[in-house]
Design an enzyme around this catalytic site. Structure first.
Site, PDB file in Angstrom:
ATOM      1  N   ASP A 366       0.849  -1.206   0.000  1.00 33.55           N
ATOM      2  CA  ASP A 366       0.000   0.000   0.000  1.00 33.55           C
ATOM      3  C   ASP A 366       0.878   1.248   0.000  1.00 33.55           C
ATOM      4  O   ASP A 366       2.069   1.197  -0.320  1.00 33.55           O
ATOM      5  CB  ASP A 366      -0.982  -0.074   1.186  1.00 33.55           C
ATOM      6  CG  ASP A 366      -2.281   0.670   0.921  1.00 33.55           C
ATOM      7  OD1 ASP A 366      -2.285   1.907   1.063  1.00 33.55           O
ATOM      8  OD2 ASP A 366      -3.287   0.044   0.546  1.00 33.55           O
ATOM      9  N   ASP A 478      -6.208   4.758  -5.725  1.00 34.35           N
ATOM     10  CA  ASP A 478      -6.822   5.521  -4.631  1.00 34.35           C
ATOM     11  C   ASP A 478      -7.067   6.971  -5.046  1.00 34.35           C
ATOM     12  O   ASP A 478      -6.536   7.450  -6.053  1.00 34.35           O
ATOM     13  CB  ASP A 478      -5.896   5.454  -3.415  1.00 34.35           C
ATOM     14  CG  ASP A 478      -6.655   5.496  -2.104  1.00 34.35           C
ATOM     15  OD1 ASP A 478      -7.807   5.968  -2.092  1.00 34.35           O
ATOM     16  OD2 ASP A 478      -6.099   5.067  -1.084  1.00 34.35           O
ATOM     17  N   SER A 525     -11.387   5.277  -2.862  1.00 38.81           N
ATOM     18  CA  SER A 525     -11.287   6.705  -2.618  1.00 38.81           C
ATOM     19  C   SER A 525     -11.533   6.901  -1.135  1.00 38.81           C
ATOM     20  O   SER A 525     -12.675   7.020  -0.705  1.00 38.81           O
ATOM     21  CB  SER A 525     -12.327   7.457  -3.459  1.00 38.81           C
ATOM     22  OG  SER A 525     -12.331   8.811  -3.085  1.00 38.81           O
ATOM     23  N   ASP A 532     -18.994   3.628  -7.653  1.00 40.87           N
ATOM     24  CA  ASP A 532     -20.082   3.906  -8.589  1.00 40.87           C
ATOM     25  C   ASP A 532     -19.940   3.025  -9.816  1.00 40.87           C
ATOM     26  O   ASP A 532     -18.901   2.398 -10.042  1.00 40.87           O
ATOM     27  CB  ASP A 532     -20.087   5.397  -8.971  1.00 40.87           C
ATOM     28  CG  ASP A 532     -18.761   5.842  -9.572  1.00 40.87           C
ATOM     29  OD1 ASP A 532     -18.412   5.354 -10.652  1.00 40.87           O
ATOM     30  OD2 ASP A 532     -18.067   6.683  -8.954  1.00 40.87           O
ATOM     31  N   ASP A 546     -13.030   2.482   4.304  1.00 48.47           N
ATOM     32  CA  ASP A 546     -11.852   2.440   5.179  1.00 48.47           C
ATOM     33  C   ASP A 546     -12.219   1.893   6.548  1.00 48.47           C
ATOM     34  O   ASP A 546     -11.347   1.684   7.386  1.00 48.47           O
ATOM     35  CB  ASP A 546     -11.255   3.850   5.333  1.00 48.47           C
ATOM     36  CG  ASP A 546     -10.239   4.162   4.251  1.00 48.47           C
ATOM     37  OD1 ASP A 546      -9.864   3.231   3.504  1.00 48.47           O
ATOM     38  OD2 ASP A 546      -9.816   5.324   4.140  1.00 48.47           O
ATOM     39  N   GLU A 612      -5.331 -18.337  15.988  1.00 49.80           N
ATOM     40  CA  GLU A 612      -5.901 -17.418  14.982  1.00 49.80           C
ATOM     41  C   GLU A 612      -5.440 -17.796  13.576  1.00 49.80           C
ATOM     42  O   GLU A 612      -6.205 -17.726  12.614  1.00 49.80           O
ATOM     43  CB  GLU A 612      -5.493 -15.971  15.303  1.00 49.80           C
ATOM     44  CG  GLU A 612      -6.255 -15.409  16.496  1.00 49.80           C
ATOM     45  CD  GLU A 612      -5.714 -14.060  16.948  1.00 49.80           C
ATOM     46  OE1 GLU A 612      -6.529 -13.158  17.212  1.00 49.80           O
ATOM     47  OE2 GLU A 612      -4.468 -13.898  17.044  1.00 49.80           O
TER      48      GLU A 612
HETATM   49  C1  GLA Z   1      -6.876   5.586   1.756  1.00 47.12           C
HETATM   50  C2  GLA Z   1      -7.310   4.171   1.501  1.00 47.12           C
HETATM   51  C3  GLA Z   1      -6.622   3.250   2.477  1.00 47.12           C
HETATM   52  C4  GLA Z   1      -5.134   3.369   2.321  1.00 47.12           C
HETATM   53  C5  GLA Z   1      -4.715   4.809   2.500  1.00 47.12           C
HETATM   54  C6  GLA Z   1      -3.251   5.000   2.168  1.00 47.12           C
HETATM   55  O1  GLA Z   1      -7.351   6.056   2.959  1.00 47.12           O
HETATM   56  O2  GLA Z   1      -8.690   4.046   1.558  1.00 47.12           O
HETATM   57  O3  GLA Z   1      -7.042   1.926   2.279  1.00 47.12           O
HETATM   58  O4  GLA Z   1      -4.757   2.894   1.054  1.00 47.12           O
HETATM   59  O5  GLA Z   1      -5.457   5.684   1.681  1.00 47.12           O
HETATM   60  O6  GLA Z   1      -2.838   6.323   2.321  1.00 47.12           O
END
Ligand code: GLA
Length: 728
Positions: A366, A478, A525, A532, A546, A612
């Site tokens: 990420d 993103d 986003s 959409d 998120d 887990e």
């Molecule tokens: C957004 C995304 C998260 C992550 C952060 C990284 O908030 O929704 O999943 O990727 O950006 O900055």
């Protein structure tokens, strides 16, 4: 033939398997809307009523007939200036600076296949699956044309609508308002179902009566937004999940939008879906045209579940594209909630090894791998790999991850720039900033002007240079702020910039999809701020929110499910206590909720106990077993988690031989009463075996009375039942 023109009554009828849509070219050339509902034959113009109504004026052509008024007649494409005082679908500022458009029928054509829209996402279909109707309307004074497009997919009970405005006048005009879909209903009382929210709490379901006055939802943010989703449902008052009439409108567009619903003075309902009017005035010189995005529409006479199933099926198979559209998606581990910006190449490899050991299939790196990006403060815009942080090249990192048996995915945010970046220092005018004003910052970043081709080209080249360094099989695209300070240095009019921005975004995505057909792109986003139908054309899955708390996710995924296919909703198991809410839930509960989406993990696997890890291995096996049913089956909502004691939903195979029912308890009390989960969609009066317990149940009893939800101590318990038909 799904589209039929009847010369005598001048009706055009669109038939799908279970629905009918009808319009009529009336005596003055107005295109009137007659009917949209359950499949029906014949002419429905008896629905039109003509009375002398005070203060509802009459077109000049009607002579002394005071009973003919556009203020009362149902229309396909109402515009300002015909004597209709309701909210219009179209406003055009003409060369003579007036705002009148009087569109009358000129011609129509019926074609095999489904129209496509240049530069815009749209439902697609083969020639034997769909037909297209194009109706040309003309303002006889200015020469401006409105070409209405209707796509009919009979097997899917789907009708799409779009409109193209062509400036055949001699001078400059501008399009001030445009809603490609209008639904005028002469009788009945309806509810407006919309999906509101905020960051990390998207798509909450709201149902309110359509009354006098206009209810309006929309987005002024330049993207479809967390706050309101660009899709609405209009349902008859007593419509439930399982019965009653309802209509859906889903905008295939990722920018600002608006949807308006209101009852007029004669108790007739009008619902519109289209572009946001704010900061919109699209300039057209003589000969130029403006293409509106399309709206997907569906009608169900059998309640909301069927309506959602219609949309899911269409979007999954005729909007999403690429090799993954119907494939079971790889199970991924995303590094964000595992380590945020705080990682090295070694820590990523360690995490990836853990993922591989558990049977996870893809590792996603990420935010934080490029430029000087060690926090939110800097780096966006500089798409060069930070090899110092990774301790190796990107190609080497990917190679090592592939050697573990994992696919590799990467996060990007191409539309944004930090002021602290080389890109901004070199090209400050590429960001949206109004000269003489200081811009609004959001997450310390500014938005790049994607309405300019040179900006899109530059970022595209940078991103391709990264993707070409190794075997990248997934991208998370993103977009972490709303647009503001709209000013484009090169635009001839600022009223076009927001729309052109979205075209720039689509152009980038289209080029990416063509160049890297093997890459799965997940939209994002700030979670689901741009969830959409437009994005689904390029990104068959979208990070749903998120917020990874499974209990909040019950509501978020519930709202999402009304419109969007389950296979499109990214859903991950994360840590407990949850990072967004602090709530503790069991691994089982997190797993069951994440299974009802595109499944993955987003937590530091190094922190897990052996117990887990064992559970995770079990979840992965379960996902593999059930994914085809979850992603391709018919989805039914059983409860409303906003108000009920539990969240419950289910998936049924199209042939009704198999079903998966999932439930999570939400509200817990002492001396708890029993809730019964009414299971739907199975064959009538047929025996089904629940594979976990081996018990056999009658399907009619399961639907009429339900399955008792177990009562147990402890919060947020999750349950799952898998039924197989005993009879062939
Ligand atoms: C957004 C995304 C998260 C992550 C952060 C990284 O908030 O929704 O999943 O990727 O950006 O900055």
């Amino acid at each position: 033939m799904s589209i039929v023109y009847e010369e005598k009554r001048k009706t055009i009828t669109l038939h799908t398997k279970n629905t009918t849509y009808q319009m009529q070219i009336d005596r003055y050339g107005f295109l009137l809307h007659l009917y949209y509902g359950k499949r029906a034959d014949g002419c429905m113009d008896y629905l039109l009523t003509f009375y002398d109504r005070g203060f509802s004026g009459n077109p000049y052509d009607a002579g002394n007939d005071k009973t003919y008024s556009m203020d009362a007649l149902p229309q396909e494409f109402p515009s300002l200036g015909t004597g209709d005082y309701r909210t219009p679908a179209c406003i055009i500022k003409n060369t003579d600076r007036t705002y009148c458009s009087d569109f009358r029928y000129e011609s129509h054509t019926i074609k095999e296949g489904k129209y496509s829209l240049e530069g815009l996402p749209a439902v697609y279909a083969s020639d034997d699956e769909a037909q297209t109707l194009e109706v040309v309307l003309v303002d006889r004074v200015t020469g401006v044309r409105a070409e209405l497009l209707y796509g009919v997919l009979p097997e899917y009970d789907i009708i799409t609508r779009s409109v193209r405005i062509i400036n055949r006048s001699n001078g400059h005009i501008s399009v001030k308002k445009l809603a490609p879909a209008c639904l005028d209903m002469v009788g009945g009382q309806y509810d407006f179902i919309t999906f509101y929210g905020r960051h990390a709490m998207e798509r909450n379901y709201q149902r309110m009566p359509i009354g006098h006055g206009v209810s309006k939802i929309g987005s002024l943010r330049g993207s479809s937004s967390h706050q309101y989703n660009p899709a609405v449902i209009v349902a008859e008052k007593d419509t439930t999940e399982d019965a009653g009439g309802c209509y859906a409108m889903s905008f295939v567009y990722s920018g600002g939008f608006q949807s308006e619903a209101g009852m007029d003075q004669y108790y007739q309902t009008r619902v519109l879906m289209g572009l946001s009017e704010e900061q919109f005035a699209y300039p057209l010189n003589a000969g130029e045209e403006f293409q509106a995005p399309e709206v997907i529409m569906s009608y169900s006479s059998e309640g909301l579940s069927r309506l959602s199933q219609n949309l899911h099926r269409c979007m999954r198979t005729h909007l999403c594209r690429g090799k993954y559209k119907e494939a079971v998606r790889p199970i991924l581990l995303n590094s964000w909630e595992a380590s945020y910006f705080d990682f090295t190449g070694d820590s990523l490899l360690q995490l990836a090894q853990q993922a591989a050991d558990l049977g996870i299939e893809m590792f996603v790196m990420d935010d934080g791998w490029f430029g000087q990006r060690d926090s939110e403060l800097r780096g966006l815009g500089d798409w060069t790999v930070n090899e110092e942080k990774l301790g190796c090249t990107l190609g080497e990192l990917i190679g090592k991850i592939n050697d573990m048996g994992l696919k590799f995915g990467i996060w990007i945010e191409p539309e944004m720039v930090n002021e602290d970046s080389s890109l901004y220092r070199e090209h400050p005018d590429w960001a949206f900033v109004i000269p003489g004003r200081r811009p609004n910052r959001s997450r310390h970043q500014l938005v790049l002007d994607f309405s300019r081709k040179e900006v899109v080209d530059h970022i595209y080249d940078q991103i391709c240079a990264v993707l070409d360094q190794g075997n990248v099989e997934y991208i998370k695209w993103d977009m972490n702020r709303s647009l503001a300070d709209i000013y484009s240095a090169t635009a001839d009019s600022q009223g076009r910039v927001l729309y052109d921005y979205v075209l720039g975004l689509y152009d980038f995505l289209e080029r990416l999809v063509e160049r890297y057909p093997h890459i799965l792109i997940e939209g994002c986003s700030g979670g689901g701020g741009r969830f959409d139908a437009g994005m689904l054309y390029y990104t068959p899955q979208i990070w749903c929110s998120d917020n990874t708390d499974p209990i909040d996710r019950l509501e978020i995924q519930y709202g999402t499910s009304f419109i969007y296919p389950i296979s499109s909703a990214g859903s991950h198991v994360s840590a407990s206590p949850n990072h967004q809410t602090g709530r503790c839930t069991s691994m089982k509960t997190r797993g069951v909720v994440a299974l009802a989406g595109t499944f993955g993990y987003e937590l530091n696997l190094n922190d897990l106990s052996e117990e887990e890890k064992k559970e995770i291995r079990g979840q992965i096996a379960e996902y593999k077993r059930f994914a085809p049913l979850i992603q391709g089956g018919l989805y039914y909502r059983i409860t409303n988690p906003q108000t009920d004691n539990l969240g419950a939903w289910q998936f049924v195979s199209e042939d009704q031989t198999e079903a998966l029912v999932q439930a999570v308890s939400i509200r817990q009390h002492a001396n708890m009463t029993v809730d019964y989960i009414r299971i739907k969609g199975l064959k009538e009066n047929t025996m089904y075996r629940e594979t976990g317990s081996g018990k056999v149940y009658n399907s009619t009893a399961l639907r009429e009375t339900g399955l008792p939800m177990p009562v147990a101590l402890g919060e947020y318990r999750a349950y799952q039942w898998h039924f197989i038909c005993e009879e062939s």
